[in-house]
Design a protein around this motif. Structure first.
Motif, PDB file in Angstrom:
ATOM      1  N   ASP A 195      -3.397  -0.299  -8.813  1.00 21.90           N
ATOM      2  CA  ASP A 195      -3.372  -0.494  -7.361  1.00 21.90           C
ATOM      3  C   ASP A 195      -3.322  -1.992  -7.085  1.00 21.90           C
ATOM      4  O   ASP A 195      -4.344  -2.691  -7.148  1.00 21.90           O
ATOM      5  CB  ASP A 195      -4.625   0.135  -6.740  1.00 21.90           C
ATOM      6  CG  ASP A 195      -4.569   0.168  -5.208  1.00 21.90           C
ATOM      7  OD1 ASP A 195      -3.877  -0.691  -4.626  1.00 21.90           O
ATOM      8  OD2 ASP A 195      -5.225   1.041  -4.612  1.00 21.90           O
TER       9      ASP A 195
ATOM     10  N   ALA B 146      -2.660  -3.463  -4.246  1.00 21.11           N
ATOM     11  CA  ALA B 146      -3.244  -3.800  -2.947  1.00 21.11           C
ATOM     12  C   ALA B 146      -4.754  -3.981  -3.060  1.00 21.11           C
ATOM     13  O   ALA B 146      -5.324  -4.926  -2.522  1.00 21.11           O
ATOM     14  CB  ALA B 146      -2.909  -2.723  -1.922  1.00 21.11           C
TER      15      ALA B 146
ATOM     16  N   GLU C 181       0.812  -1.220   0.000  1.00 19.72           N
ATOM     17  CA  GLU C 181       0.000   0.000   0.000  1.00 19.72           C
ATOM     18  C   GLU C 181       0.848   1.274   0.000  1.00 19.72           C
ATOM     19  O   GLU C 181       0.439   2.312   0.505  1.00 19.72           O
ATOM     20  CB  GLU C 181      -0.989   0.009   1.175  1.00 19.72           C
ATOM     21  CG  GLU C 181      -1.988  -1.144   1.139  1.00 19.72           C
ATOM     22  CD  GLU C 181      -3.044  -1.035   2.224  1.00 19.72           C
ATOM     23  OE1 GLU C 181      -3.001  -0.068   3.018  1.00 19.72           O
ATOM     24  OE2 GLU C 181      -3.917  -1.919   2.280  1.00 19.72           O
TER      25      GLU C 181
END
Length: 300
Positions: free
Chosen positions: A149, A151, A107
Motif C-alpha cells: 500500500d 498510500a 489510493e
C-alpha cells in the motif's frame, strides 16, 4: 461416468473463463482443466492448472493472482449450465498461489476489478453473479500474499501459508474452524517490525453475514514461540470497522518473554533456566476509519 469428463472438460473450462472475464476488468486464464466424476462422487471435481488473473489499467499487465493448482468441488448439475448462469462451488483448494495486492499513491487498488453494472433505470434485472459460494471447506497451501500500500506506506508479506477452514459459509450465521501457519514480514513507513516471524493460529470464528460481524470464539496463537489466547469481534461497516479484541498469554511462565525473540536466536531456548513470571495482556477497542484509530492498552 468414464466418458462424461472428456466430453465436459472443454465446456466447463470455457464456461469458467467466460463467467469470470465477463464480470471483471481483468483476464483469467489457465493452461488445462481436468474433470473427475469419481473422486468426489456424487459431486464433480474440477482441477485447473497454472491459473493467472492479469490486471488491466491502471495496473496493466500486473499479475493479481497466480496459482499452480486450483481445485473446485461442485454439483454435477453445475456442469450443464450455460454461460452467464452462476456456478455453485462447494469446496475450494489452492496450491502454490501468489496474490499481489497493490494500492497506488492515488489510493486505487488493483483488486477493484468488478465491472460497473451501469445502474441503468431502464433495466429491471439484477446483475448476475458468476459464482455462488456454497463452501463447506477450503484449503490454501504453499502460498504467498503480498500487500503493498503506497498510500498508507504499509508493506506486508505473508509467506509459506498453510491454511484450512471448515464450516457452512452459505449460511447467514455460521462457525468457521480454521488452522493457519505462515511467516510474516511487516513494514510501516519504512520501519521493519516483523521479519519472517513464524505465526500459527488455530481459530474458531463466528460469522454473521447479515451484520458483517466476525467473532473470535476459541483461539490460540503463536508469534514465534509466544503463546496467546484472545477473544472479541470485528464488525465491518460501510465506511469503518468496529473492534473489540482482547488477548493475553495463557500462562505466566517467564519463557513466554524469551519466546518473543526471533527463532534464529532462540534455538536452544528449552535449555535456558528461568525463574519468575511474565504476563502479557492487551486490548483494542474502538472504530477504525479515516479519522479514528482504536484505543489500545497493552501491559507486560
Amino acid at each position: 461416468l468414464i466418458a462424461a469428463p472428456f466430453i465436459l472438460e472443454a465446456k466447463i473450462g470455457d464456461l469458467i473463463r467466460t463467467n469470470v472475464n465477463n464480470n471483471v476488468n481483468a483476464k483469467l486464464d489457465f493452461t488445462d482443466a481436468n474433470l473427475s466424476l469419481v473422486k468426489s462422487f456424487p459431486n464433480a471435481e474440477l482441477g485447473l492448472e497454472n491459473v493467472t488473473l492479469i490486471n488491466q489499467a491502471p495496473f496493466e499487465g500486473d499479475t493479481l493472482f497466480a496459482a499452480k493448482d486450483v481445485s473446485l468441488t461442485l454439483g454435477i448439475s453445475e456442469l450443464f449450465k450455460s454461460a452467464g448462469e452462476p456456478i455453485g462451488i462447494k469446496n475450494l483448494s489452492l496450491d502454490g498461489a501468489n496474490i499481489q495486492v497493490k494500492v497506488n499513491e492515488a489510493e486505487v487498488a488493483n483488486y477493484e476489478i468488478g465491472k460497473d453494472t451501469g445502474g441503468s433505470e431502464s433495466s429491471s434485472e439484477e446483475p448476475s453473479e458468476s459464482f455462488t459460494l456454497d463452501l463447506q471447506s477450503y484449503e490454501i497451501t504453499n502460498s504467498k500474499v503480498i500487500y503493498d500500500d503506497r498510500a498508507a506506506k504499509v508493506y506486508l508479506v505473508v509467506s509459506d501459508i498453510q491454511h484450512s477452514g471448515t464450516g457452512d459459509l452459505s449460511a447467514t450465521t455460521s462457525e468457521l474452524d480454521t488452522n493457519t501457519e505462515a511467516m510474516v514480514t511487516f513494514e510501516l513507513d519504512s520501519t521493519n517490525y516483523l521479519n519472517k516471524n513464524k505465526v500459527k493460529l488455530d481459530a474458531v470464528i463466528g460469522i454473521d453475514l447479515a451484520d458483517d460481524k466476525y467473532t473470535f470464539l476459541k483461539n490460540e496463537a503463536l508469534v514465534n514461540q509466544l503463546p496467546l489466547v484472545f477473544d472479541g469481534f470485528v464488525k465491518v461497516n460501510e465506511e469503518s470497522q468496529d473492534l473489540d479484541i482482547s488477548f493475553k498469554t495463557p500462562s505466566s511462565d517467564f519463557k513466554n518473554f524469551l519466546a518473543v525473540i526471533p527463532e534464529t536466536y532462540s534455538k536452544n531456548i528449552e535449555n535456558v533456566k528461568t525463574t519468575g513470571d511474565f504476563v502479557l495482556e492487551g486490548k483494542l477497542t474502538g472504530t477504525v476509519d479515516e479519522e479514528h484509530i482504536p484505543k489500545f492498552d497493552i501491559s507486560f
